[in-house]
Design a protein around this motif. Structure first.
Motif, PDB file in Angstrom:
ATOM      1  N   VAL A  12       3.719   3.544  11.507  1.00 26.03           N
ATOM      2  CA  VAL A  12       2.755   2.739  10.762  1.00 26.03           C
ATOM      3  C   VAL A  12       2.127   1.732  12.136  1.00 26.03           C
ATOM      4  N   LEU A 162       3.802   1.936   1.209  1.00 20.28           N
ATOM      5  CA  LEU A 162       2.836   2.889   1.664  1.00 20.28           C
ATOM      6  C   LEU A 162       2.162   3.641   0.870  1.00 20.28           C
ATOM      7  N   PHE A 246      -1.064   0.187   3.871  1.00 23.91           N
ATOM      8  CA  PHE A 246       0.319  -0.215   3.586  1.00 23.91           C
ATOM      9  C   PHE A 246      -0.166  -1.685   3.170  1.00 23.91           C
TER      10      PHE A 246
END
Length: 288
Positions: A12, A162, A246
């Motif tokens: 991420v 997510l 996210f």
């Protein structure tokens, strides 16, 4: 020899600043990455030839031939003991969370363990993809250059959700749509007292690819709005070049409740929850 299993966690980009472009076309980045407890799993069984089988909830359309990064990564070790590889694909493809790159990095770790040789590094690994080096050791890091310059960073675990709307966004198209390619780098990263301090710092950073990605795939704005509307969400942002976004939450319980709510209200979207941070231990190859 026993089989080897290895975890390929989602990567991420908590922040992603595009700071320039090289003469060869590669973009220069300044990014803070962390890894999620969601990911793919690979199993390596000794075999006479290198073969790949892909299954799992996100396996559709994932190639099993030599174009797959897993087999390209394994080939870097040259001739020697081979493996039948099974990839359990749980991360959406082309989703901005480094699924293919993390799979390739996991394959490099597994092959090193299988053959009892040092882990492959260097230009050949970078050539697999700019995200592969940062996925080799899935710990939080500041990444610069085209992604190969890594500086470890200590982060508190960040409760997260997510979300991917199942829309593929082509990375080259997103970079092409980026108007300004010479942006300011991230602020210097301080020592964070807790997750709240880290999230407050992240809120002052950016993902420079978010706006062009939204222009190409407006559903990304819907995902961000849905995350922002969830109770306990402190920050919502896109990862990488999209389309996965996210949300960072005030607690693990809030993140779990938010993901459960999203799964009910938008069942067509892929989602997962868990603390972002250091997944190196989970990703270490193990004999089974």
């Amino acid at each position: 020899m026993p089989e080897i299993e290895v975890f390929a966690p989602a990567k991420v980009n908590l922040a992603l600043h595009v700071t320039g472009q090289r003469a060869d076309g590669y973009h220069l980045l300044d990014s803070l990455v962390a890894f999620a407890p969601a990911g793919d799993r690979l199993r390596f069984a000794p075999a006479e030839a290198m073969v790949l089988k892909v299954s799992g909830p996100e396996a559709r359309g994932v190639p099993e031939g030599p174009e797959n990064l897993v087999l390209k990564a394994a080939a870097l070790y040259g001739p020697g003991p081979a493996a039948a590889i099974h990839l359990d694909k749980c991360l959406p493809a082309a989703s901005g969370i480094g699924g293919g790159s993390s799979d390739a990095a996991a394959a490099l770790r597994a092959m090193a363990r299988l053959r009892a040789v040092p882990l492959a590094t260097g230009p050949a690994v970078v050539n697999l993809g700019a995200d592969v080096p940062m996925c080799l050791d899935p710990r939080p890091a500041r990444t610069r250059g085209i992604g190969e310059e890594l500086t470890p960073v200590r982060l508190p675990p960040l409760p997260a959700v997510l979300v991917n709307p199942r829309v593929e966004v082509a990375t080259p198209a997103v970079f092409k749509a980026l108007v300004c390619k010479d942006n300011a780098p991230m602020d210097e990263i301080p020592a964070f007292a807790d997750a709240a301090a880290c999230i407050a710092w992240l809120a002052r950073q950016r993902n420079d690819l978010q706006a062009p990605a939204v222009a190409l795939a407006p559903v990304i704005a819907e995902v961000l709005a849905a995350l922002e509307a969830l109770p306990g969400c402190l920050l919502a942002r896109m990862s990488g070049s999209g389309a996965t976004c996210f949300g960072l939450f005030e607690s693990d319980a809030a993140a779990a409740a938010a993901q459960e709510r999203l799964a009910t209200t938008t069942p067509a979207w892929w989602s997962a929850h868990g603390p972002l941070g250091d997944q190196a231990e989970a990703a270490a190859p193990r004999f089974i």
